[in-house]
Scaffold this motif. Structure first.
Motif, PDB file in Angstrom:
ATOM      1  N   PHE A 109       0.928  -1.222  -0.041  1.00 33.34           N
ATOM      2  CA  PHE A 109      -0.023  -0.056  -0.050  1.00 33.34           C
ATOM      3  C   PHE A 109       0.823   1.285  -0.012  1.00 33.34           C
ATOM      4  O   PHE A 109       0.449   2.447  -0.413  1.00 33.34           O
ATOM      5  N   GLY A 110       2.121   1.135   0.335  1.00 34.01           N
ATOM      6  CA  GLY A 110       2.973   2.385   0.144  1.00 34.01           C
ATOM      7  C   GLY A 110       3.201   2.703  -1.014  1.00 34.01           C
ATOM      8  O   GLY A 110       3.014   3.625  -1.573  1.00 34.01           O
ATOM      9  N   PRO A 111       3.886   1.848  -1.796  1.00 32.64           N
ATOM     10  CA  PRO A 111       4.069   2.212  -3.243  1.00 32.64           C
ATOM     11  C   PRO A 111       2.767   2.271  -4.108  1.00 32.64           C
ATOM     12  O   PRO A 111       2.783   3.320  -4.884  1.00 32.64           O
ATOM     13  N   GLN A 112       1.793   1.635  -3.715  1.00 36.68           N
ATOM     14  CA  GLN A 112       0.501   2.208  -4.336  1.00 36.68           C
ATOM     15  C   GLN A 112       0.065   3.649  -4.221  1.00 36.68           C
ATOM     16  O   GLN A 112      -0.378   4.117  -5.006  1.00 36.68           O
ATOM     17  N   GLY A 113       0.055   3.965  -2.811  1.00 35.97           N
ATOM     18  CA  GLY A 113      -0.202   5.289  -2.739  1.00 35.97           C
ATOM     19  C   GLY A 113       0.658   6.091  -3.184  1.00 35.97           C
ATOM     20  O   GLY A 113       0.478   7.338  -3.737  1.00 35.97           O
ATOM     21  N   LYS A 114       1.995   6.105  -3.353  1.00 35.87           N
ATOM     22  CA  LYS A 114       2.908   6.829  -4.028  1.00 35.87           C
ATOM     23  C   LYS A 114       2.574   6.909  -5.832  1.00 35.87           C
ATOM     24  O   LYS A 114       2.438   8.030  -6.067  1.00 35.87           O
ATOM     25  N   ALA A 115       2.193   5.721  -6.155  1.00 35.34           N
ATOM     26  CA  ALA A 115       1.857   5.871  -7.702  1.00 35.34           C
ATOM     27  C   ALA A 115       0.511   6.708  -7.908  1.00 35.34           C
ATOM     28  O   ALA A 115       0.423   7.494  -8.736  1.00 35.34           O
ATOM     29  N   ILE A 116      -0.244   6.379  -7.053  1.00 36.00           N
ATOM     30  CA  ILE A 116      -1.689   7.310  -7.111  1.00 36.00           C
ATOM     31  C   ILE A 116      -1.410   8.753  -6.929  1.00 36.00           C
ATOM     32  O   ILE A 116      -1.609   9.611  -7.659  1.00 36.00           O
ATOM     33  N   ASN A 117      -0.381   8.990  -5.862  1.00 38.38           N
ATOM     34  CA  ASN A 117      -0.012  10.442  -5.624  1.00 38.38           C
ATOM     35  C   ASN A 117       0.713  10.998  -6.993  1.00 38.38           C
ATOM     36  O   ASN A 117       0.417  12.048  -7.461  1.00 38.38           O
ATOM     37  N   ASP A 118       1.502  10.113  -7.551  1.00 39.07           N
ATOM     38  CA  ASP A 118       2.262  10.600  -8.868  1.00 39.07           C
ATOM     39  C   ASP A 118       1.390  10.652 -10.069  1.00 39.07           C
ATOM     40  O   ASP A 118       1.776  11.283 -11.264  1.00 39.07           O
ATOM     41  N   HIS A 119       0.577   9.830 -10.212  1.00 34.85           N
ATOM     42  CA  HIS A 119       0.167   9.563 -11.618  1.00 34.85           C
ATOM     43  C   HIS A 119      -1.475   9.662 -11.676  1.00 34.85           C
ATOM     44  O   HIS A 119      -1.934   9.720 -12.884  1.00 34.85           O
ATOM     45  N   ALA A 120      -2.344   9.560 -10.524  1.00 28.93           N
ATOM     46  CA  ALA A 120      -3.610   9.538 -10.666  1.00 28.93           C
ATOM     47  C   ALA A 120      -4.417  10.760 -10.991  1.00 28.93           C
ATOM     48  O   ALA A 120      -3.657  11.939 -11.166  1.00 28.93           O
ATOM     49  N   ALA A 121      -5.690  10.862 -11.660  1.00 26.98           N
ATOM     50  CA  ALA A 121      -6.228  11.949 -11.804  1.00 26.98           C
ATOM     51  C   ALA A 121      -6.613  12.948 -10.768  1.00 26.98           C
ATOM     52  O   ALA A 121      -6.540  12.180  -9.556  1.00 26.98           O
ATOM     53  N   ASP A 122      -6.702  14.094 -10.993  1.00 27.00           N
ATOM     54  CA  ASP A 122      -7.006  15.062  -9.751  1.00 27.00           C
ATOM     55  C   ASP A 122      -8.247  14.750  -8.920  1.00 27.00           C
ATOM     56  O   ASP A 122      -8.200  15.040  -7.561  1.00 27.00           O
ATOM     57  N   ASP A 123      -9.276  14.101  -9.595  1.00 21.84           N
ATOM     58  CA  ASP A 123     -10.363  13.770  -8.890  1.00 21.84           C
ATOM     59  C   ASP A 123     -10.529  12.320  -8.327  1.00 21.84           C
ATOM     60  O   ASP A 123     -11.477  12.070  -8.057  1.00 21.84           O
ATOM     61  N   ILE A 124      -9.193  11.711  -8.220  1.00 15.11           N
ATOM     62  CA  ILE A 124      -9.026  10.349  -7.892  1.00 15.11           C
ATOM     63  C   ILE A 124      -9.756  10.191  -6.383  1.00 15.11           C
ATOM     64  O   ILE A 124      -9.793  10.851  -5.606  1.00 15.11           O
ATOM     65  N   ARG A 125     -10.527   9.198  -6.436  1.00 19.33           N
ATOM     66  CA  ARG A 125     -11.124   8.504  -5.165  1.00 19.33           C
ATOM     67  C   ARG A 125     -10.797   7.134  -4.758  1.00 19.33           C
ATOM     68  O   ARG A 125     -10.753   6.333  -5.659  1.00 19.33           O
ATOM     69  N   VAL A 126     -10.278   6.802  -3.735  1.00 23.21           N
ATOM     70  CA  VAL A 126      -9.677   5.476  -3.311  1.00 23.21           C
ATOM     71  C   VAL A 126     -10.496   4.876  -2.365  1.00 23.21           C
ATOM     72  O   VAL A 126     -10.863   5.421  -1.386  1.00 23.21           O
ATOM     73  N   LEU A 127     -10.954   3.563  -2.395  1.00 28.16           N
ATOM     74  CA  LEU A 127     -11.687   2.763  -1.566  1.00 28.16           C
ATOM     75  C   LEU A 127     -10.697   1.425  -1.186  1.00 28.16           C
ATOM     76  O   LEU A 127     -10.497   0.799  -2.263  1.00 28.16           O
ATOM     77  N   VAL A 128     -10.226   1.303   0.061  1.00 24.65           N
ATOM     78  CA  VAL A 128      -9.373   0.115   0.299  1.00 24.65           C
ATOM     79  C   VAL A 128     -10.258  -0.884   0.908  1.00 24.65           C
ATOM     80  O   VAL A 128     -10.929  -0.851   1.708  1.00 24.65           O
ATOM     81  N   VAL A 129     -10.227  -1.890   0.157  1.00 29.26           N
ATOM     82  CA  VAL A 129     -11.013  -3.226   0.754  1.00 29.26           C
ATOM     83  C   VAL A 129     -10.035  -4.254   1.211  1.00 29.26           C
ATOM     84  O   VAL A 129     -10.425  -5.008   2.276  1.00 29.26           O
ATOM     85  N   GLY A 130      -8.853  -4.320   0.752  1.00 27.83           N
ATOM     86  CA  GLY A 130      -7.881  -5.356   1.250  1.00 27.83           C
ATOM     87  C   GLY A 130      -7.622  -5.183   2.810  1.00 27.83           C
ATOM     88  O   GLY A 130      -7.107  -3.933   3.056  1.00 27.83           O
ATOM     89  N   ASN A 131      -7.589  -6.157   3.355  1.00 30.13           N
ATOM     90  CA  ASN A 131      -7.389  -6.052   5.127  1.00 30.13           C
ATOM     91  C   ASN A 131      -5.792  -6.099   5.181  1.00 30.13           C
ATOM     92  O   ASN A 131      -5.141  -6.611   4.602  1.00 30.13           O
ATOM     93  N   PRO A 132      -5.523  -5.304   6.421  1.00 29.53           N
ATOM     94  CA  PRO A 132      -6.294  -4.746   7.435  1.00 29.53           C
ATOM     95  C   PRO A 132      -6.826  -3.223   6.654  1.00 29.53           C
ATOM     96  O   PRO A 132      -5.741  -2.317   6.566  1.00 29.53           O
ATOM     97  N   ALA A 133      -8.220  -3.400   6.237  1.00 28.56           N
ATOM     98  CA  ALA A 133      -8.391  -2.157   5.474  1.00 28.56           C
ATOM     99  C   ALA A 133      -7.988  -0.649   5.960  1.00 28.56           C
ATOM    100  O   ALA A 133      -7.638   0.264   5.098  1.00 28.56           O
ATOM    101  N   ASN A 134      -8.618  -0.496   6.878  1.00 26.14           N
ATOM    102  CA  ASN A 134      -8.378   0.766   7.464  1.00 26.14           C
ATOM    103  C   ASN A 134      -6.887   1.290   7.373  1.00 26.14           C
ATOM    104  O   ASN A 134      -6.484   2.652   7.167  1.00 26.14           O
ATOM    105  N   THR A 135      -6.117   0.351   8.089  1.00 22.05           N
ATOM    106  CA  THR A 135      -4.703   0.767   8.201  1.00 22.05           C
ATOM    107  C   THR A 135      -4.017   0.705   6.637  1.00 22.05           C
ATOM    108  O   THR A 135      -3.320   1.439   6.474  1.00 22.05           O
TER     109      THR A 135
END
Ligand code: NAX
Length: 324
Positions: A109-135
């Motif tokens: 989730f660290g690298p995925q967060g960074k990839a979202i930061n660097d490449h996603a659209a401005d209106d990106i919305r993220v839903l985490v399903v994979g556990n432990p989901a909140n953390t």
């Protein structure tokens, strides 16, 4: 013609992915008039399986599906993404300590967060399903400093829907009669399904059931439903989890009255600011808002606090591991 919305799904070759992708492609995630492109992120070993699912998606000839991309590179998968469903995670294996589990997921989730930061659209919305989901959501968010914090959410909608269904069965009413259900806290066995604000035909649900049922049957049945599904099915919840992910994103984008979602706390109800914790929420203008002004009695307070304490412990553990 409308530009398609890019939806990225991680863990696309898994069982939730299989239950989810067809519903996204059919228009149930965003609306029956919204074209989509799908981006499937998998680990290298599972790319071939994801390609198989993509073949089946092709074979549905969905009118709204404008393209499918399959990759094992998060930088490609999240490039231009408008919605990200983070489903793939490292499951707890026998003998694994919590620290090991958090560390393994931090590596995802660290690298995925960074990839979202660097490449996603401005209106990106993220839903985490994979556990432990909140953390996991917290880890991803902490690696995406340029994305507004509120765009990172975790799924407690399945717990919410389970609670609706258990209460509807108990009171023998249709689920549509039940309003203002709330799941508080962590998506874990400490979660607190709250009937003290829930309304059924204008009455408070907690007053329509006896306290023993609420405490000894309802709360544990909802909290342990995932384990009961595994016991019965021999596999964890998949279609119901996919359904809840669809509900969460549809409502986030299109607006809704009272439901439950794990969103970054603003300090409401004594939940420390920044923790991604489940609250009673509404969605307005594409944003989740915490329902304010509820009175929390001692019974609820104790249970909310216990679940929030667990979230704090998970946050402290990932901090100590240097994952956030
Ligand atoms: P599966 O094991 O069937 O699928 C997971 C998929 O993720 C696999 O195909 C795997 O190759 C992939 N994956 C692993 N690491 C990845 C990475 N770094 N990048 C991309 N893909 C990766 O699990 P499934 O049953 O689909 O469940 C997925 C997750 O949802 C699990 O973590 C599970 O615990 C969680 N759940 C969460 C729920 C919730 O309410 N929040 C309920 C259902 C479910 O238990």
């Amino acid at each position: 013609a409308q530009t398609p919305v890019k939806v990225t799904v991680t863990g696309a070759a898994g069982q939730i992915g299989y239950a989810l992708l067809f519903r996204i492609a059919s228009g149930q995630l965003l609306g029956a008039d919204v074209p989509v492109t799908l981006s499937l992120l998998e680990i290298p070993q599972a790319v071939k399986a994801a390609e198989g699912t993509a073949m089946e998606l092709d074979d549905c000839a969905f009118p709204l599906l404008r393209g499918i991309e399959i990759t094992d590179d998060p930088n490609v998968a999240f490039d231009g993404a408008n919605v990200a469903l983070l489903v793939g995670a490292m499951p707890r294996k026998a003998g694994m300590e919590r620290g090991d589990l958090l560390e393994a997921n931090g590596g995802i989730f660290g690298p995925q967060g960074k990839a979202i930061n660097d490449h996603a659209a401005d209106d990106i919305r993220v839903l985490v399903v994979g556990n432990p989901a909140n953390t996991n959501a917290l880890i991803a968010q902490q690696h995406a400093p340029d994305v507004p914090a509120e765009r990172f959410t975790a799924m407690t909608r399945l717990d919410h829907n389970r609670a609706l269904s258990q209460l509807a069965a108990k009171l023998q009413v249709p689920v549509t009669e039940i309003k203002k259900m709330t799941i508080w806290g962590n998506h874990s066995a400490t979660q607190y399904p709250d009937l003290f604000h829930t309304e059924v035909g204008g009455k408070i649900a907690a007053e329509l059931v006896d306290e023993a049922w609420l405490r000894d049957t309802f709360i544990p049945t909802v909290a342990k439903r995932g384990a009961a599904i595994i016991e019965a099915r021999g596999a964890s919840s998949a279609a119901s989890a996919a359904n809840a992910a669809i509900d969460h994103v549809y409502d986030w984008v299109n607006g809704t009255e009272w439901t439950s979602a794990a969103i970054p706390s603003d300090g409401s109800y004594g939940v420390p600011e920044g923790l991604i914790s489940s609250f009673p929420v509404v969605s307005r203008n594409g944003k989740w808002e915490i329902v304010q002004g509820l009175e929390i009695d001692a019974f609820s307070r104790e249970r909310i606090d216990a679940s929030v304490r667990e979230l704090e412990e998970e946050r402290d553990a990932v901090r100590q591991l240097g994952l956030i």
